[in-house]
Design a protein around this motif. Sequence first.
Motif, PDB file in Angstrom:
ATOM      1  N   THR A 183       0.971  -1.281   0.009  1.00  0.00           N
ATOM      2  CA  THR A 183      -0.035   0.224   0.082  1.00  0.00           C
ATOM      3  C   THR A 183       0.782   1.150   0.059  1.00  0.00           C
ATOM      4  O   THR A 183       1.985   1.136   0.383  1.00  0.00           O
ATOM      5  N   ALA A 184       0.309   2.344  -0.226  1.00  0.00           N
ATOM      6  CA  ALA A 184       0.973   3.581  -0.216  1.00  0.00           C
ATOM      7  C   ALA A 184       1.626   3.814   0.981  1.00  0.00           C
ATOM      8  O   ALA A 184       2.659   4.532   1.281  1.00  0.00           O
ATOM      9  N   GLU A 185       1.057   3.534   2.095  1.00  0.00           N
ATOM     10  CA  GLU A 185       1.298   3.821   3.513  1.00  0.00           C
ATOM     11  C   GLU A 185       2.665   2.907   3.835  1.00  0.00           C
ATOM     12  O   GLU A 185       3.213   3.006   4.885  1.00  0.00           O
ATOM     13  N   ASP A 186       2.990   1.934   3.030  1.00  0.00           N
ATOM     14  CA  ASP A 186       4.256   1.073   3.374  1.00  0.00           C
ATOM     15  C   ASP A 186       5.512   1.815   2.727  1.00  0.00           C
ATOM     16  O   ASP A 186       6.741   1.329   3.167  1.00  0.00           O
TER      17      ASP A 186
ATOM     18  N   PRO B  63       3.180  -4.943   8.116  1.00  0.00           N
ATOM     19  CA  PRO B  63       2.670  -4.189   6.930  1.00  0.00           C
ATOM     20  C   PRO B  63       2.996  -4.746   5.493  1.00  0.00           C
ATOM     21  O   PRO B  63       2.432  -4.804   4.591  1.00  0.00           O
ATOM     22  N   VAL B  64       4.231  -5.537   5.367  1.00  0.00           N
ATOM     23  CA  VAL B  64       4.575  -5.880   4.178  1.00  0.00           C
ATOM     24  C   VAL B  64       4.990  -7.425   4.464  1.00  0.00           C
ATOM     25  O   VAL B  64       5.627  -8.125   3.593  1.00  0.00           O
ATOM     26  N   ALA B  65       4.260  -8.267   5.205  1.00  0.00           N
ATOM     27  CA  ALA B  65       4.290  -9.543   5.459  1.00  0.00           C
ATOM     28  C   ALA B  65       3.876 -10.337   4.300  1.00  0.00           C
ATOM     29  O   ALA B  65       2.800  -9.767   3.429  1.00  0.00           O
ATOM     30  N   ILE B  66       4.493 -11.263   3.751  1.00  0.00           N
ATOM     31  CA  ILE B  66       4.489 -11.968   2.188  1.00  0.00           C
ATOM     32  C   ILE B  66       3.669 -13.402   2.779  1.00  0.00           C
ATOM     33  O   ILE B  66       4.121 -14.108   3.449  1.00  0.00           O
TER      34      ILE B  66
END
Length: 286
Positions: free
Chosen positions: A152-155, A281-284
């Motif tokens: 997301t943009a917030e990441d 927030p960026v968990a895969i």
Amino acid sequence: MSASAAMLPDGRLHLNHGPIDVVLRAWGDRTEVKRAHAQAAAVFRGVLPDLCRELPLLRRALPAERPRGLVARRMHEAALPFTDRFVTPMAAVAGAVADHLLAALRDGRRLTRAFVNDGGDIALHLEPDQSFRCGVVTDLAAPGLDAVATITAEDWIGGIATSGRAIKTQGGRSFSLGIADSVTVLAADAATADVAATLIANAVDLPGHRAVERVPASSLDPDSDLGDRLVTVGLGTLKPIEIRHALAAGLAEAERFRSRGLIRAAILHLGGARAVCGPAPVAIAA
């Protein structure tokens, strides 16, 4: 061979010039998108000639003098934070080209989303409340969706890059010192992600292991920036504990880079096993 640009049926723009093969797309008002694509195509024509003029400098290990070209400078600056390892600006070339073309796309334009994919190294732009879902493919010989990263943009992630033994031996444009099948890195820009992915993939290794086949890079490409350093060209069967040890070495490198603020996340693959570095927030997720 001159640079070419062609619109694809799905709205993407395909750019090609010699070894540089790019697919990009922008979203927004139709006129803004059309102008953005034209800007990127115009800038693209000068990328390869500019890089060729400074290739000898870009193949030197850092620290070295600062190059003049815009893409070359992006490469140089992206590699500088990693000079405690052997690294040349060439480690950032694909990511830097992607960043450069993304900047051209966005210059003066109002776009909600955009991406530039240079051979798998991707520069991203997201306005607030926008997102991308990015697939991770470990084996190019048998492509399948091994994982998905939702960004997301917030990441504050502007770049994704993938490196590794499998990537390099199945159509990639450079060599790996390690044995990782693949390492995918998420960072603030594509050039930084490109360098970090290369170095983390190098760190996934079992030095001296009999299952690893290596040859000097110069024997495969006399112009390689790696010179006579040994690069991986084959990998035999590994025991599960050996796979875990190799991934742990790469994960430690990724965590060092993350602790310094150089990357946001990384996913490492070897022999069917996976290691993940990064915040929630960026968990895969597979």
